[in-house]
Scaffold this motif. Structure first.
Motif, PDB file in Angstrom:
ATOM      1  N   UNK A 113     -15.403  -1.740  -0.175  1.00  0.00           N
ATOM      2  CA  UNK A 113     -15.431  -0.380   0.355  1.00  0.00           C
ATOM      3  C   UNK A 113     -16.390   0.437  -0.499  1.00  0.00           C
ATOM      4  N   UNK A 114     -17.262   1.203   0.147  1.00  0.00           N
ATOM      5  CA  UNK A 114     -18.213   2.075  -0.546  1.00  0.00           C
ATOM      6  C   UNK A 114     -18.057   3.482   0.004  1.00  0.00           C
ATOM      7  N   UNK A 115     -17.998   4.459  -0.900  1.00  0.00           N
ATOM      8  CA  UNK A 115     -17.889   5.858  -0.508  1.00  0.00           C
ATOM      9  C   UNK A 115     -18.700   6.717  -1.473  1.00  0.00           C
ATOM     10  N   UNK A 116     -18.896   7.959  -1.092  1.00  0.00           N
ATOM     11  CA  UNK A 116     -19.549   8.931  -1.952  1.00  0.00           C
ATOM     12  C   UNK A 116     -18.568   9.425  -3.008  1.00  0.00           C
ATOM     13  N   UNK A 117     -19.036   9.581  -4.244  1.00  0.00           N
ATOM     14  CA  UNK A 117     -18.216  10.160  -5.303  1.00  0.00           C
ATOM     15  C   UNK A 117     -17.845  11.577  -4.877  1.00  0.00           C
ATOM     16  N   UNK A 118     -16.588  11.873  -4.856  1.00  0.00           N
ATOM     17  CA  UNK A 118     -16.111  13.192  -4.444  1.00  0.00           C
ATOM     18  C   UNK A 118     -15.799  13.289  -2.969  1.00  0.00           C
ATOM     19  N   UNK A 119     -16.194  12.287  -2.191  1.00  0.00           N
ATOM     20  CA  UNK A 119     -15.945  12.268  -0.746  1.00  0.00           C
ATOM     21  C   UNK A 119     -16.413  13.553  -0.067  1.00  0.00           C
ATOM     22  N   UNK A 120     -17.575  14.075  -0.507  1.00  0.00           N
ATOM     23  CA  UNK A 120     -18.026  15.347   0.045  1.00  0.00           C
ATOM     24  C   UNK A 120     -19.528  15.443   0.281  1.00  0.00           C
ATOM     25  N   UNK A 121     -20.276  14.373   0.054  1.00  0.00           N
ATOM     26  CA  UNK A 121     -21.725  14.418   0.218  1.00  0.00           C
ATOM     27  C   UNK A 121     -22.214  13.291   1.112  1.00  0.00           C
ATOM     28  N   UNK A 122     -23.307  13.556   1.783  1.00  0.00           N
ATOM     29  CA  UNK A 122     -23.975  12.547   2.595  1.00  0.00           C
ATOM     30  C   UNK A 122     -24.878  11.705   1.694  1.00  0.00           C
ATOM     31  N   UNK A 123     -24.897  10.401   1.921  1.00  0.00           N
ATOM     32  CA  UNK A 123     -25.890   9.521   1.297  1.00  0.00           C
ATOM     33  C   UNK A 123     -26.725   9.001   2.457  1.00  0.00           C
ATOM     34  N   UNK A 124     -27.955   9.492   2.557  1.00  0.00           N
ATOM     35  CA  UNK A 124     -28.800   9.210   3.719  1.00  0.00           C
ATOM     36  C   UNK A 124     -29.067   7.721   3.903  1.00  0.00           C
ATOM     37  N   UNK A 125     -29.215   7.002   2.812  1.00  0.00           N
ATOM     38  CA  UNK A 125     -29.480   5.576   2.901  1.00  0.00           C
ATOM     39  C   UNK A 125     -29.172   4.910   1.567  1.00  0.00           C
ATOM     40  N   UNK A 126     -28.483   3.780   1.614  1.00  0.00           N
ATOM     41  CA  UNK A 126     -28.270   2.968   0.422  1.00  0.00           C
ATOM     42  C   UNK A 126     -28.204   1.511   0.827  1.00  0.00           C
ATOM     43  N   UNK A 127     -28.394   0.637  -0.131  1.00  0.00           N
ATOM     44  CA  UNK A 127     -28.330  -0.803   0.108  1.00  0.00           C
ATOM     45  C   UNK A 127     -27.132  -1.368  -0.643  1.00  0.00           C
ATOM     46  N   UNK A 128     -26.398  -2.240   0.014  1.00  0.00           N
ATOM     47  CA  UNK A 128     -25.314  -2.989  -0.607  1.00  0.00           C
ATOM     48  C   UNK A 128     -25.826  -4.403  -0.835  1.00  0.00           C
ATOM     49  N   UNK A 129     -25.834  -4.838  -2.095  1.00  0.00           N
ATOM     50  CA  UNK A 129     -26.420  -6.119  -2.501  1.00  0.00           C
ATOM     51  C   UNK A 129     -25.347  -7.046  -3.060  1.00  0.00           C
ATOM     52  N   UNK A 130     -25.537  -8.348  -2.866  1.00  0.00           N
ATOM     53  CA  UNK A 130     -24.600  -9.347  -3.378  1.00  0.00           C
ATOM     54  C   UNK A 130     -25.361 -10.587  -3.804  1.00  0.00           C
ATOM     55  N   UNK A 137     -21.241  11.321   6.726  1.00  0.00           N
ATOM     56  CA  UNK A 137     -20.498  12.541   6.382  1.00  0.00           C
ATOM     57  C   UNK A 137     -19.774  12.257   5.077  1.00  0.00           C
ATOM     58  N   UNK A 138     -19.504  13.292   4.315  1.00  0.00           N
ATOM     59  CA  UNK A 138     -18.925  13.091   2.996  1.00  0.00           C
ATOM     60  C   UNK A 138     -17.620  12.322   2.978  1.00  0.00           C
ATOM     61  N   UNK A 139     -16.836  12.430   4.037  1.00  0.00           N
ATOM     62  CA  UNK A 139     -15.533  11.753   4.064  1.00  0.00           C
ATOM     63  C   UNK A 139     -15.625  10.317   4.560  1.00  0.00           C
ATOM     64  N   UNK A 140     -16.828   9.870   4.912  1.00  0.00           N
ATOM     65  CA  UNK A 140     -17.052   8.511   5.407  1.00  0.00           C
ATOM     66  C   UNK A 140     -16.914   7.490   4.276  1.00  0.00           C
ATOM     67  N   UNK A 141     -16.527   6.284   4.632  1.00  0.00           N
ATOM     68  CA  UNK A 141     -16.640   5.155   3.718  1.00  0.00           C
ATOM     69  C   UNK A 141     -17.045   3.948   4.545  1.00  0.00           C
ATOM     70  N   UNK A 142     -17.829   3.074   3.954  1.00  0.00           N
ATOM     71  CA  UNK A 142     -18.308   1.866   4.616  1.00  0.00           C
ATOM     72  C   UNK A 142     -17.530   0.666   4.095  1.00  0.00           C
ATOM     73  N   UNK A 143     -17.337  -0.310   4.966  1.00  0.00           N
ATOM     74  CA  UNK A 143     -16.657  -1.548   4.610  1.00  0.00           C
ATOM     75  C   UNK A 143     -17.569  -2.735   4.911  1.00  0.00           C
ATOM     76  N   UNK A 144     -17.499  -3.731   4.075  1.00  0.00           N
ATOM     77  CA  UNK A 144     -18.218  -4.984   4.289  1.00  0.00           C
ATOM     78  C   UNK A 144     -17.309  -6.108   3.801  1.00  0.00           C
TER      79      UNK A 144
END
Length: 98
Positions: free
Chosen positions: A75-92, A5-12
């Motif tokens: 922390x990763x979130x959508x720019x604007x906190x209003x859009x779904x990102x169906x899939x993304x990869x976090x790389x290190x 959901x657009x207001x979601x953010x992921x943490x790693x």
């Protein structure tokens, strides 16, 4: 990962055993990410918007800006906190420095 959901953010988190250069980035088929990097104490180390491919984020810490040993939080979130990102990869990538 997904921003379901657009207001979601992921943490790693990741832990560095020694002083290291790092490259941290998001990528995927579509999306516009924001990324924050925090140290063990919760202090913001760096923020990025759009330094990766397309509208994805990337943080590079090298040279005089390497990271000390310790645990870091991302922390990763959508720019604007209003859009779904169906899939993304976090790389290190981690490169210990002498």
């Amino acid at each position: 990962h997904t921003i379901h959901v657009g207001t979601d953010s992921d943490w790693a988190r990741f832990t560095l055993a020694t002083t290291s250069a790092i490259t941290l980035w998001t990528d995927g088929l579509s999306g516009d990410t924001l990324m924050w990097l925090y140290n063990t104490g919760g202090t913001l180390v760096e923020f990025d918007d759009d330094d990766g491919a397309g509208a994805f984020s990337a943080i590079e810490r090298s040279g005089a800006n390497v990271l000390s040993a310790g645990t870091y939080y991302v922390r990763v979130a959508d720019f604007g906190f209003n859009s779904v990102i169906a899939s993304y990869t976090l790389n290190l990538t981690i490169t210990p420095v002498p």
